[in-house]
Design a protein around this motif. Structure first.
Motif, PDB file in Angstrom:
ATOM      1  N   LEU A 210       0.833  -1.204   0.000  1.00 10.15           N
ATOM      2  CA  LEU A 210       0.000   0.000   0.000  1.00 10.15           C
ATOM      3  C   LEU A 210       0.869   1.257   0.000  1.00 10.15           C
ATOM      4  O   LEU A 210       0.654   2.177  -0.801  1.00 10.15           O
ATOM      5  N   CYS A 211       1.845   1.284   0.870  1.00 10.78           N
ATOM      6  CA  CYS A 211       2.722   2.455   0.965  1.00 10.78           C
ATOM      7  C   CYS A 211       3.554   2.630  -0.303  1.00 10.78           C
ATOM      8  O   CYS A 211       3.802   3.755  -0.747  1.00 10.78           O
ATOM      9  N   ALA A 212       3.983   1.521  -0.887  1.00  7.15           N
ATOM     10  CA  ALA A 212       4.792   1.596  -2.109  1.00  7.15           C
ATOM     11  C   ALA A 212       3.993   2.190  -3.261  1.00  7.15           C
ATOM     12  O   ALA A 212       4.534   2.920  -4.096  1.00  7.15           O
ATOM     13  N   PHE A 213       2.711   1.903  -3.313  1.00  7.34           N
ATOM     14  CA  PHE A 213       1.888   2.333  -4.447  1.00  7.34           C
ATOM     15  C   PHE A 213       1.313   3.735  -4.268  1.00  7.34           C
ATOM     16  O   PHE A 213       0.909   4.367  -5.241  1.00  7.34           O
ATOM     17  N   TYR A 214       1.285   4.235  -3.050  1.00  2.37           N
ATOM     18  CA  TYR A 214       0.640   5.524  -2.792  1.00  2.37           C
ATOM     19  C   TYR A 214       1.378   6.654  -3.510  1.00  2.37           C
ATOM     20  O   TYR A 214       2.587   6.836  -3.336  1.00  2.37           O
ATOM     21  N   ILE A 221       3.480  10.588   1.969  1.00  2.11           N
ATOM     22  CA  ILE A 221       3.963   9.202   1.976  1.00  2.11           C
ATOM     23  C   ILE A 221       4.546   8.847   3.340  1.00  2.11           C
ATOM     24  O   ILE A 221       4.268   7.773   3.892  1.00  2.11           O
ATOM     25  N   ASN A 222       5.341   9.747   3.895  1.00  2.00           N
ATOM     26  CA  ASN A 222       5.911   9.492   5.224  1.00  2.00           C
ATOM     27  C   ASN A 222       4.827   9.390   6.290  1.00  2.00           C
ATOM     28  O   ASN A 222       4.939   8.604   7.239  1.00  2.00           O
ATOM     29  N   ASP A 223       3.780  10.175   6.120  1.00  2.00           N
ATOM     30  CA  ASP A 223       2.656  10.109   7.054  1.00  2.00           C
ATOM     31  C   ASP A 223       1.997   8.732   6.998  1.00  2.00           C
ATOM     32  O   ASP A 223       1.646   8.147   8.029  1.00  2.00           O
ATOM     33  N   LEU A 224       1.850   8.205   5.772  1.00  2.00           N
ATOM     34  CA  LEU A 224       1.273   6.866   5.615  1.00  2.00           C
ATOM     35  C   LEU A 224       2.224   5.808   6.171  1.00  2.00           C
ATOM     36  O   LEU A 224       1.782   4.839   6.809  1.00  2.00           O
ATOM     37  N   HIS A 225       3.519   5.984   5.942  1.00  2.00           N
ATOM     38  CA  HIS A 225       4.508   5.053   6.499  1.00  2.00           C
ATOM     39  C   HIS A 225       4.389   4.989   8.023  1.00  2.00           C
ATOM     40  O   HIS A 225       4.449   3.909   8.617  1.00  2.00           O
ATOM     41  N   GLU A 226       4.224   6.147   8.624  1.00  2.00           N
ATOM     42  CA  GLU A 226       4.109   6.192  10.089  1.00  2.00           C
ATOM     43  C   GLU A 226       2.852   5.465  10.555  1.00  2.00           C
ATOM     44  O   GLU A 226       2.877   4.720  11.541  1.00  2.00           O
ATOM     45  N   LYS A 227       1.769   5.672   9.830  1.00  2.00           N
ATOM     46  CA  LYS A 227       0.512   4.999  10.180  1.00  2.00           C
ATOM     47  C   LYS A 227       0.657   3.482  10.077  1.00  2.00           C
ATOM     48  O   LYS A 227       0.067   2.734  10.859  1.00  2.00           O
ATOM     49  N   CYS A 228       1.474   3.040   9.123  1.00  2.00           N
ATOM     50  CA  CYS A 228       1.649   1.604   8.880  1.00  2.00           C
ATOM     51  C   CYS A 228       2.875   1.029   9.596  1.00  2.00           C
ATOM     52  O   CYS A 228       3.288  -0.107   9.311  1.00  2.00           O
ATOM     53  N   VAL A 233      10.834   7.388   3.997  1.00  2.00           N
ATOM     54  CA  VAL A 233      11.388   7.004   2.697  1.00  2.00           C
ATOM     55  C   VAL A 233      12.916   7.046   2.682  1.00  2.00           C
ATOM     56  O   VAL A 233      13.561   6.218   2.026  1.00  2.00           O
ATOM     57  N   GLU A 234      13.508   8.005   3.399  1.00  2.00           N
ATOM     58  CA  GLU A 234      14.974   8.074   3.431  1.00  2.00           C
ATOM     59  C   GLU A 234      15.567   6.876   4.163  1.00  2.00           C
ATOM     60  O   GLU A 234      16.562   6.278   3.716  1.00  2.00           O
ATOM     61  N   GLU A 235      14.951   6.506   5.266  1.00  2.00           N
ATOM     62  CA  GLU A 235      15.427   5.346   6.018  1.00  2.00           C
ATOM     63  C   GLU A 235      15.237   4.059   5.214  1.00  2.00           C
ATOM     64  O   GLU A 235      16.073   3.148   5.265  1.00  2.00           O
ATOM     65  N   CYS A 236      14.142   3.984   4.454  1.00  2.00           N
ATOM     66  CA  CYS A 236      13.904   2.808   3.607  1.00  2.00           C
ATOM     67  C   CYS A 236      15.007   2.669   2.556  1.00  2.00           C
ATOM     68  O   CYS A 236      15.420   1.554   2.218  1.00  2.00           O
ATOM     69  N   MET A 237      15.481   3.810   2.050  1.00  2.00           N
ATOM     70  CA  MET A 237      16.568   3.782   1.070  1.00  2.00           C
ATOM     71  C   MET A 237      17.832   3.203   1.696  1.00  2.00           C
ATOM     72  O   MET A 237      18.508   2.347   1.095  1.00  2.00           O
ATOM     73  N   ARG A 238      18.132   3.628   2.894  1.00  2.00           N
ATOM     74  CA  ARG A 238      19.326   3.116   3.579  1.00  2.00           C
ATOM     75  C   ARG A 238      19.172   1.626   3.894  1.00  2.00           C
ATOM     76  O   ARG A 238      20.120   0.844   3.742  1.00  2.00           O
ATOM     77  N   LEU A 239      17.986   1.242   4.326  1.00  2.00           N
ATOM     78  CA  LEU A 239      17.745  -0.175   4.630  1.00  2.00           C
ATOM     79  C   LEU A 239      17.878  -1.035   3.375  1.00  2.00           C
ATOM     80  O   LEU A 239      18.430  -2.143   3.424  1.00  2.00           O
ATOM     81  N   ALA A 240      17.370  -0.539   2.256  1.00  2.00           N
ATOM     82  CA  ALA A 240      17.454  -1.291   1.000  1.00  2.00           C
ATOM     83  C   ALA A 240      18.906  -1.547   0.619  1.00  2.00           C
ATOM     84  O   ALA A 240      19.277  -2.661   0.219  1.00  2.00           O
ATOM     85  N   GLU A 241      19.732  -0.520   0.737  1.00  2.00           N
ATOM     86  CA  GLU A 241      21.149  -0.676   0.378  1.00  2.00           C
ATOM     87  C   GLU A 241      21.852  -1.649   1.312  1.00  2.00           C
ATOM     88  O   GLU A 241      22.678  -2.466   0.881  1.00  2.00           O
ATOM     89  N   THR A 242      21.499  -1.582   2.595  1.00  2.00           N
ATOM     90  CA  THR A 242      22.114  -2.497   3.568  1.00  2.00           C
ATOM     91  C   THR A 242      21.689  -3.939   3.320  1.00  2.00           C
ATOM     92  O   THR A 242      22.517  -4.862   3.310  1.00  2.00           O
ATOM     93  N   ILE A 253      13.930  -5.543  -2.590  1.00  2.00           N
ATOM     94  CA  ILE A 253      12.892  -5.005  -3.481  1.00  2.00           C
ATOM     95  C   ILE A 253      11.877  -4.195  -2.677  1.00  2.00           C
ATOM     96  O   ILE A 253      11.495  -3.080  -3.062  1.00  2.00           O
ATOM     97  N   LYS A 254      11.456  -4.751  -1.563  1.00  2.00           N
ATOM     98  CA  LYS A 254      10.425  -4.087  -0.754  1.00  2.00           C
ATOM     99  C   LYS A 254      10.879  -2.704  -0.299  1.00  2.00           C
ATOM    100  O   LYS A 254      10.146  -1.713  -0.460  1.00  2.00           O
ATOM    101  N   TYR A 255      12.070  -2.617   0.227  1.00  2.00           N
ATOM    102  CA  TYR A 255      12.510  -1.329   0.768  1.00  2.00           C
ATOM    103  C   TYR A 255      12.880  -0.332  -0.329  1.00  2.00           C
ATOM    104  O   TYR A 255      12.721   0.880  -0.141  1.00  2.00           O
ATOM    105  N   TYR A 256      13.345  -0.816  -1.472  1.00  2.00           N
ATOM    106  CA  TYR A 256      13.562   0.118  -2.582  1.00  2.00           C
ATOM    107  C   TYR A 256      12.230   0.699  -3.058  1.00  2.00           C
ATOM    108  O   TYR A 256      12.138   1.894  -3.375  1.00  2.00           O
TER     109      TYR A 256
END
Length: 472
Positions: A210-214, A221-228, A233-242, A253-256
């Motif tokens: 849901l968050c990926a498609f919004y 988007i960050n507000d929706l991330h917090e709700k979920c 989004v910035e932290e998701c980028m770092r997590l994806a690379e890690t 894939i999910k975190y990107y």
């Protein structure tokens, strides 16, 4: 007297010989009336307690409601065999017992439910199944009839016994709230989709999709991330690379997709799927989760010019896997269309995928030969090559986890005439009967039934634009 056709007189004196003889004569008379399709057979069958024969009589004539009434009456003990009439071991005395009656009741209920469902009455079909406590099929009929709100309500009341189907209905209803052009600009629909998914116990992946498609701005988007309960989004980028460095493809894939650059997920996921398809032991269940997750990339990112190659490959892979899913679920009306869709994309767009048009043609022909006999050659058996190809398909498809979902969708009004408002399906080339669903160009149309089935196995529009199909 029987030879003269004086059946009533013969039956009136038959007990003087024996009850066994009377019963035998009653059965002969009943058989004769059944051959004549005469309603007078009803009291004869009831008199001797021959429930199965009476149910078969009604069923053969399409009188399923009457057949259900007889079976229910027998289950409740309202149709009984006289003890005298079974003396001496009547041929039917062992067959008419409570277990047989219950089995008969379930069989007739299922037939009546199927009749209602094919006639576009999914709710009545579900009622038939619920009447005999067949919860799985009741929920399946509601979902296949696109009665999602009702399915969720019923499933919530039924509890654990309907949990799996309820969770599936919640996912579909959340997708309904994710229609970009009409719903997603509204925060209300966005939050409603999240609330629906939160009703599913194991909901982390669904909320991530849901968050990926919004398609909102970064703040929304960050507000929706917090709700979920997801990182921004910035932290998701770092997590994806890690995580990518650790080699976990799915989580990468999910975190990107959740990050500021969701298009980075495309080459990673598509390369993984292509590698799987190059092997010989892949199955739908090993590939579907990756393609399903990739399909939730935001549309405005997917249609970017720099994503052309990956978009085309994603559409082709989703089309092919969708065709196999359609075979698994017996969505027979859209299987040829999905194969044709995939073939056309392969023909018209420059891609590098481990699929060939000849392979798709072979698989479609094998499926038709092994499962779809035609009027022209109903007795022509499939060739050895077709059997082999179909056998490989079956081994890859495996079993549908939601067994009640097998079979075509049929929404309310599917059999209603179209009157003067005639539309031709761009999938089948045939006139659409019942509700029509228009594609994103506003001109192309398909039946709502086909649209629902297509969206359940292939999230992207049949027009090949990269827009998600949302007919729910």
């Amino acid at each position: 007297m029987v030879e003269l056709g004086e059946w009533d007189k013969a039956l009136s004196v038959a007990p003087g010989v024996s009850m066994k003889y009377w019963r035998k004569l009653m059965q002969r008379r009943a058989d004769q009336l059944i051959q004549e399709e005469n309603d007078d057979v009803i009291p004869y069958c009831i008199a001797v307690g021959d429930v199965k024969k009476l149910v078969s009589f009604f069923t053969a004539r399409g009188q399923l409601k009457e057949a259900l009434l007889v079976a229910q009456a027998a289950c409740e003990g309202n149709i009984q065999i006289s003890p005298l009439s079974t003396t001496g071991g009547s041929s039917n005395s062992g067959g008419n017992n409570t277990d047989d009656y219950n089995e008969l009741l379930h069989k007739v209920s299922k037939e009546l439910a199927e009749w209602y469902f094919q006639d576009g009455h999914a709710v009545l079909a579900a009622c038939c199944h619920l009447a005999v406590e067949n919860i799985e099929l009741a929920m399946a009929n509601l979902i296949r009839g696109n009665e999602l709100e009702l399915a969720i309500s019923v499933g919530t009341v039924l509890g654990e016994s309907a949990a799996q189907a309820t969770h599936y209905a919640l996912e579909l209803l959340a997708r309904k709230c994710m229609t970009v052009t009409t719903c997603f600009p509204s925060l209300g629909y966005r939050d409603l989709a999240a609330d629906l998914l939160m009703m599913i116990p194991d909901n982390k992946l669904q909320l991530a999709k849901l968050c990926a498609f919004y398609p909102g701005c970064t703040e929304e988007i960050n507000d929706l991330h917090e709700k979920c309960n997801l990182p921004d989004v910035e932290e998701c980028m770092r997590l994806a690379e890690t995580i990518q460095a650790d080699g976990d493809i799915f989580e990468t894939i999910k975190y990107y997709l959740l990050s500021t650059e969701p298009e980075k997920a495309l080459p990673i996921g598509i390369q993984y799927v292509k590698k799987q398809l190059c092997g010989s032991d892949w199955t739908l269940d090993s590939i579907c989760p990756y393609l399903d997750l990739l399909s939730y990339i935001r549309t405005e990112r997917l249609v970017l010019h720099k994503c052309n190659e990956f978009r085309n490959e994603l559409l082709i892979l989703c089309g092919y896997i969708g065709a196999l899913l359609a075979i698994r679920r017996q969505y027979n009306s859209i299987v040829p269309a999905l194969y044709e869709y995939t073939s056309q994309l392969l023909k018209r767009r420059e891609v590098s995928v481990p699929l060939k048009i000849e392979q798709l043609s072979e698989e479609l022909d094998a499926w038709r030969a092994c499962t779809q006999p035609t009027d022209e050659s109903p007795c022509t058996p499939p060739s050895e090559l077709q059997r082999m190809v179909y056998s490989i398909l079956v081994s890859r498809i495996q079993e549908e986890p939601l067994k009640g979902m097998i079979g075509p969708d049929c929404v309310t009004g599917s059999n209603l005439p179209s009157h003067s408002d005639v539309h031709i399906s761009c999938l089948t080339g045939l006139r659409i009967q019942g509700p029509v669903f228009f594609l994103e160009d506003g001109k192309s149309a398909i039946s709502l039934n086909d649209a629902l089935m297509w969206a359940k196995v292939n999230p992207f529009s049949p027009l090949g634009t990269g827009v998600r199909l949302n007919p729910f």
